[in-house]
Motif scaffolding. Structure first.
Motif, PDB file in Angstrom:
ATOM      1  N   LEU A  74     -22.730  13.578   7.283  1.00 10.78           N
ATOM      2  CA  LEU A  74     -21.910  14.551   6.559  1.00 10.78           C
ATOM      3  C   LEU A  74     -20.590  14.766   7.289  1.00 10.78           C
ATOM      4  CD1 LEU A  74     -21.791  16.520   4.159  1.00 10.78           C
ATOM      5  CD2 LEU A  74     -22.845  18.251   5.621  1.00 10.78           C
ATOM      6  N   SER A  75     -20.668  14.878   8.608  1.00  9.16           N
ATOM      7  CA  SER A  75     -19.475  15.056   9.434  1.00  9.16           C
ATOM      8  C   SER A  75     -18.515  13.881   9.265  1.00  9.16           C
ATOM      9  CB  SER A  75     -19.889  15.195  10.907  1.00  9.16           C
ATOM     10  OG  SER A  75     -18.754  15.281  11.733  1.00  9.16           O
ATOM     11  N   ALA A  76     -19.044  12.657   9.317  1.00  6.03           N
ATOM     12  CA  ALA A  76     -18.200  11.459   9.183  1.00  6.03           C
ATOM     13  C   ALA A  76     -17.529  11.392   7.814  1.00  6.03           C
ATOM     14  CB  ALA A  76     -19.021  10.202   9.423  1.00  6.03           C
ATOM     15  N   VAL A  77     -18.278  11.725   6.753  1.00  5.43           N
ATOM     16  CA  VAL A  77     -17.722  11.709   5.390  1.00  5.43           C
ATOM     17  C   VAL A  77     -16.566  12.709   5.280  1.00  5.43           C
ATOM     18  CG1 VAL A  77     -18.210  12.269   2.959  1.00  5.43           C
ATOM     19  CG2 VAL A  77     -19.851  10.920   4.279  1.00  5.43           C
ATOM     20  N   LEU A  78     -16.779  13.907   5.820  1.00  4.58           N
ATOM     21  CA  LEU A  78     -15.749  14.951   5.734  1.00  4.58           C
ATOM     22  C   LEU A  78     -14.550  14.628   6.615  1.00  4.58           C
ATOM     23  CD1 LEU A  78     -17.978  18.168   5.607  1.00  4.58           C
ATOM     24  CD2 LEU A  78     -16.981  16.896   3.716  1.00  4.58           C
ATOM     25  N   PHE A  79     -14.789  14.028   7.789  1.00  2.73           N
ATOM     26  CA  PHE A  79     -13.674  13.610   8.640  1.00  2.73           C
ATOM     27  C   PHE A  79     -12.834  12.542   7.934  1.00  2.73           C
ATOM     28  CE2 PHE A  79     -15.563  15.602  12.461  1.00  2.73           C
ATOM     29  CZ  PHE A  79     -14.407  16.066  13.074  1.00  2.73           C
ATOM     30  N   MET A  80     -13.499  11.622   7.218  1.00  2.00           N
ATOM     31  CA  MET A  80     -12.755  10.588   6.478  1.00  2.00           C
ATOM     32  C   MET A  80     -11.895  11.215   5.381  1.00  2.00           C
ATOM     33  SD  MET A  80     -14.978   7.080   6.229  1.00  2.00           S
ATOM     34  CE  MET A  80     -16.590   7.775   5.922  1.00  2.00           C
ATOM     35  N   PHE A  81     -12.366  12.323   4.797  1.00  2.00           N
ATOM     36  CA  PHE A  81     -11.571  13.049   3.801  1.00  2.00           C
ATOM     37  C   PHE A  81     -10.293  13.592   4.448  1.00  2.00           C
ATOM     38  CE2 PHE A  81     -10.453  17.221   1.969  1.00  2.00           C
ATOM     39  CZ  PHE A  81     -10.127  16.841   0.679  1.00  2.00           C
ATOM     40  N   VAL A  82     -10.436  14.181   5.654  1.00  2.00           N
ATOM     41  CA  VAL A  82      -9.275  14.722   6.372  1.00  2.00           C
ATOM     42  C   VAL A  82      -8.307  13.592   6.734  1.00  2.00           C
ATOM     43  CG1 VAL A  82      -8.524  15.893   8.492  1.00  2.00           C
ATOM     44  CG2 VAL A  82     -10.533  16.736   7.256  1.00  2.00           C
ATOM     45  N   TRP A  83      -8.845  12.472   7.266  1.00  2.00           N
ATOM     46  CA  TRP A  83      -7.995  11.325   7.618  1.00  2.00           C
ATOM     47  C   TRP A  83      -7.268  10.811   6.381  1.00  2.00           C
ATOM     48  CZ3 TRP A  83     -12.663   8.662  10.477  1.00  2.00           C
ATOM     49  CH2 TRP A  83     -12.895   9.326  11.685  1.00  2.00           C
ATOM     50  N   SER A  84      -7.948  10.814   5.220  1.00  2.00           N
ATOM     51  CA  SER A  84      -7.326  10.343   3.973  1.00  2.00           C
ATOM     52  C   SER A  84      -6.188  11.265   3.542  1.00  2.00           C
ATOM     53  CB  SER A  84      -8.368  10.257   2.851  1.00  2.00           C
ATOM     54  OG  SER A  84      -9.372   9.323   3.191  1.00  2.00           O
ATOM     55  N   LEU A  85      -6.368  12.580   3.717  1.00  2.35           N
ATOM     56  CA  LEU A  85      -5.303  13.523   3.363  1.00  2.35           C
ATOM     57  C   LEU A  85      -4.073  13.316   4.240  1.00  2.35           C
ATOM     58  CD1 LEU A  85      -6.868  17.016   2.508  1.00  2.35           C
ATOM     59  CD2 LEU A  85      -5.668  15.452   0.995  1.00  2.35           C
ATOM     60  N   ILE A  86      -4.296  12.966   5.520  1.00  2.00           N
ATOM     61  CA  ILE A  86      -3.168  12.655   6.412  1.00  2.00           C
ATOM     62  C   ILE A  86      -2.388  11.469   5.842  1.00  2.00           C
ATOM     63  CG2 ILE A  86      -2.541  11.747   8.705  1.00  2.00           C
ATOM     64  CD1 ILE A  86      -4.957  13.357   9.836  1.00  2.00           C
ATOM     65  N   LEU A  87      -3.109  10.434   5.390  1.00  6.92           N
ATOM     66  CA  LEU A  87      -2.469   9.234   4.830  1.00  6.92           C
ATOM     67  C   LEU A  87      -1.748   9.556   3.520  1.00  6.92           C
ATOM     68  CD1 LEU A  87      -5.367   6.706   5.518  1.00  6.92           C
ATOM     69  CD2 LEU A  87      -3.176   6.802   6.720  1.00  6.92           C
ATOM     70  N   PHE A  88      -2.372  10.347   2.642  1.00  5.97           N
ATOM     71  CA  PHE A  88      -1.707  10.726   1.393  1.00  5.97           C
ATOM     72  C   PHE A  88      -0.469  11.586   1.675  1.00  5.97           C
ATOM     73  CE2 PHE A  88      -5.866   9.861  -0.837  1.00  5.97           C
ATOM     74  CZ  PHE A  88      -5.365   8.879  -1.673  1.00  5.97           C
ATOM     75  N   GLY A  89      -0.562  12.426   2.726  1.00  6.46           N
ATOM     76  CA  GLY A  89       0.592  13.219   3.144  1.00  6.46           C
ATOM     77  C   GLY A  89       1.743  12.324   3.572  1.00  6.46           C
ATOM     78  N   TYR A  90       1.416  11.236   4.283  1.00 10.80           N
ATOM     79  CA  TYR A  90       2.452  10.299   4.739  1.00 10.80           C
ATOM     80  C   TYR A  90       3.097   9.591   3.545  1.00 10.80           C
ATOM     81  CZ  TYR A  90       4.897   6.618   7.222  1.00 10.80           C
ATOM     82  OH  TYR A  90       5.879   5.789   7.694  1.00 10.80           O
ATOM     83  N   ILE A  91       2.273   9.177   2.571  1.00 14.48           N
ATOM     84  CA  ILE A  91       2.800   8.500   1.377  1.00 14.48           C
ATOM     85  C   ILE A  91       3.768   9.433   0.632  1.00 14.48           C
ATOM     86  CG2 ILE A  91       2.167   7.561  -0.894  1.00 14.48           C
ATOM     87  CD1 ILE A  91      -0.511   6.613   0.486  1.00 14.48           C
ATOM     88  N   ALA A  92       3.398  10.721   0.516  1.00 16.06           N
ATOM     89  CA  ALA A  92       4.259  11.711  -0.149  1.00 16.06           C
ATOM     90  C   ALA A  92       5.543  11.939   0.648  1.00 16.06           C
ATOM     91  CB  ALA A  92       3.496  13.026  -0.317  1.00 16.06           C
ATOM     92  N   TYR A  93       5.419  11.962   1.976  1.00 21.08           N
ATOM     93  CA  TYR A  93       6.575  12.159   2.871  1.00 21.08           C
ATOM     94  C   TYR A  93       7.591  11.031   2.696  1.00 21.08           C
ATOM     95  CZ  TYR A  93       8.618  11.072   7.545  1.00 21.08           C
ATOM     96  OH  TYR A  93       9.426  10.701   8.599  1.00 21.08           O
ATOM     97  N   ARG A  94       7.101   9.794   2.612  1.00 22.34           N
ATOM     98  CA  ARG A  94       8.006   8.648   2.432  1.00 22.34           C
ATOM     99  C   ARG A  94       8.734   8.729   1.090  1.00 22.34           C
ATOM    100  NH1 ARG A  94       7.281   3.961   5.494  1.00 22.34           N
ATOM    101  NH2 ARG A  94       8.987   3.183   4.182  1.00 22.34           N
ATOM    102  N   ARG A  95       8.054   9.277   0.084  1.00 19.59           N
ATOM    103  CA  ARG A  95       8.663   9.386  -1.243  1.00 19.59           C
ATOM    104  C   ARG A  95       9.626  10.575  -1.320  1.00 19.59           C
ATOM    105  NH1 ARG A  95       4.279   9.860  -3.768  1.00 19.59           N
ATOM    106  NH2 ARG A  95       4.365  12.073  -4.249  1.00 19.59           N
ATOM    107  N   GLN A  96       9.241  11.703  -0.700  1.00 18.65           N
ATOM    108  CA  GLN A  96      10.023  12.935  -0.836  1.00 18.65           C
ATOM    109  C   GLN A  96      11.115  13.100   0.222  1.00 18.65           C
ATOM    110  OE1 GLN A  96       7.224  16.235  -0.797  1.00 18.65           O
ATOM    111  NE2 GLN A  96       5.841  15.180  -2.208  1.00 18.65           N
ATOM    112  N   ARG A  97      10.892  12.562   1.423  1.00 24.22           N
ATOM    113  CA  ARG A  97      11.835  12.782   2.538  1.00 24.22           C
ATOM    114  C   ARG A  97      12.296  11.459   3.164  1.00 24.22           C
ATOM    115  NH1 ARG A  97       9.187  17.879   3.915  1.00 24.22           N
ATOM    116  NH2 ARG A  97       8.957  18.780   1.841  1.00 24.22           N
ATOM    117  N   PRO A  98      12.869  10.529   2.368  1.00 22.13           N
ATOM    118  CA  PRO A  98      13.266   9.227   2.938  1.00 22.13           C
ATOM    119  C   PRO A  98      14.262   9.363   4.083  1.00 22.13           C
ATOM    120  CG  PRO A  98      14.217   9.548   0.743  1.00 22.13           C
ATOM    121  CD  PRO A  98      13.219  10.624   0.942  1.00 22.13           C
ATOM    122  N   GLN A  99      15.099  10.424   4.042  1.00 28.94           N
ATOM    123  CA  GLN A  99      16.096  10.615   5.100  1.00 28.94           C
ATOM    124  C   GLN A  99      15.432  10.955   6.438  1.00 28.94           C
ATOM    125  OE1 GLN A  99      15.486  12.685   2.622  1.00 28.94           O
ATOM    126  NE2 GLN A  99      15.268  14.743   3.497  1.00 28.94           N
TER     127      GLN A  99
END
Length: 465
Positions: free
Chosen positions: A370-395
């Protein structure tokens, strides 16, 4: 002295580079390496080396994405802040509370493990006594200053490093001396490929290794929760993240090679710590006590990290109005003391509940999966945050001095890898149960988020007390 001076409004940057480096190492070396490596070797054989390398490489890219995001805006205290900013309030709410829950259940497992390890020296002692004493000790030390937390982690991690370096040196020394075990097996590098090749159990054995090995990396992102309390983050955060590949090679790959060149993989027992077995072969009679001490400090280190990170997550959630405001109040030592007390209360409550479950092995498997599954969710949100950052804040990306290698493409590659791991977790009955149970947490979070939104629309703030 005014009240504002007595109670600081912000976390202090008290952690030095020395603390951050060792916190990062402590996060990357779990109890799973000391106790779980026997099971992973018996499942996958020498190919387990490749398993650890693949997981380590993927998580290195997650950490690089997190590093670029945290340094793009020094107002970000942790990944709650950039998740909220880049993906929306829902992401900060789900990320923060999930990370808090991850560490609470991981710390529960650690506290139970500490109780079990204490039985080695004090077999007549009631198991709840060392568990409660450990939580109370770590709580009292964490309440003093953040620098004391950093100092504790520094020494805990140092003990783990010394033990692993001693294991590696012992293993390769036995190979150099042409050591032959009492069972007649010679220590040799050829043990890595001479018995069934590098993939002796085929792809099924290789894939089975991922299910357990991924737990060993839980906590690698801990360095991201210390960002708000790190002196000179622009210099120290990249140094801590960049050293992750070296740590994985030294502490995982070389340690497992040292074990398998001395003891052929087929003779490594799943239920025993191969660390103890190697030191026993080397003629060190106190090996069992020595490794028990190391594993005890490793579990204490993990519980200490859990107590620290859960309190900082509650602080961040309260700052973003995702949790009661009272968790955002700091003590005179600039420590979120009420968050610490609440997390420790949940930790003791959880530990007490586990004692009610007759089969502790089943409970531990459920908790770690359960811990590993939930940690992977957090790691995935970090990656989705980065994808959004590249789109929203290219500068900001263009101006970054710490760009993530591979950028958006590597984010999608890491996300695909996490899906692959989830599929593997669904293949075994014991891990499948936890995988099926994990959506319950997200349903509860969804209800909590909707309730919070409804209160906000009615103009009712979260309670301060």
């Amino acid at each position: 002295m005014t009240a504002s001076l007595e109670h600081p409004e912000h976390l202090r940057r008290s952690l030095s580079n020395r603390h951050l480096q060792l916190i990062a190492i402590g996060g990357a070396i779990g109890t799973g390496l000391f106790m779980g490596s026997g099971k992973t070797i018996s499942l996958a054989g020498p190919s387990i080396l490749l398993v650890y390398l693949i997981i380590g490489v993927m998580l290195f890219f997650v950490m690089r994405a997190m590093g670029e995001l945290l340094l793009s805006n020094l107002e970000y205290k942790s990944f709650i802040d950039f998740s909220t900013d880049l993906l929306g309030p829902w992401a900060g709410f789900f990320c923060g509370w999930t990370y808090w829950f991850c560490w609470v259940i991981t710390a529960i497992a650690d506290v139970i493990a500490i109780a079990a390890y204490a039985q080695f020296w004090f077999p007549g002692l009631a198991p709840w006594i060392p568990a409660v004493l450990c939580v109370l000790l770590l709580l009292s030390l964490n309440l003093v200053t953040v620098k004391l937390f950093g100092e504790l982690e520094f020494w805990f991690a140092l003990i783990k490093i010394v033990a692993i370096v001693a294991l590696i040196a012992t293993g390769f020394a036995l190979v150099a001396w042409g050591f032959t075990s009492p069972s007649g097996h010679k220590a040799s590098l050829a043990n890595l490929w001479s018995d069934g090749g590098f993939f002796p159990k085929g792809l099924s054995g290789f894939f089975a290794g991922f299910q357990i090995a991924v737990f060993a990396f839980v906590g690698i992102e801990l360095v991201g929760t210390t960002a708000a309390e790190t002196a000179d983050p622009k210099r120290n955060l990249p140094k801590a993240i960049n050293s992750i590949p070296v740590r994985i090679i030294i502490f995982y790959v070389l340690a497992l090679i040292a074990i398998m060149v001395v003891t052929p993989w087929r003779l490594v027992e799943a239920g025993k710590s191969p660390f103890v077995e190697l030191f026993v072969l080397a003629g060190i009679p106190a090996a069992a006590s020595l490794i028990n001490f190391v594993v005890l400090t490793s579990a204490t280190s993990s519980a200490n990290s859990g107590i620290f990170s859960t309190s900082r997550m509650l602080y961040g959630l309260a700052e973003e109005q995702h949790a009661p405001k009272t968790f955002a109040r700091l003590s005179r030592a600039a420590v979120p003391s009420l968050g610490l007390l609440f997390s420790c209360f949940c930790l003791l409550l959880g530990a007490a509940m586990i004692y009610l479950i007759p089969d502790l092995i089943t409970a531990f498997t459920l908790i770690t999966t359960l811990s590993a599954v939930l940690f992977m969710f957090v790691w995935s949100l970090i990656l989705f945050g980065y994808i959004a950052y590249r789109r929203q804040r290219p500068q900001l990306h263009q101006a970054s001095i710490y760009k993530m290698p591979g950028g958006v493409f590597m984010c999608w590659a890491c996300l695909a890898f996490f899906v692959f791991v989830l599929v593997l977790l669904s293949l075994q009955p014991d891990t499948r149960e936890a995988l099926i149970a994990s959506p319950v947490w997200f349903v509860l979070l969804g209800i909590g988020y909707l309730w919070k939104g409804r209160r906000a629309r009615r103009g009712v703030a979260l309670p301060a007390e």
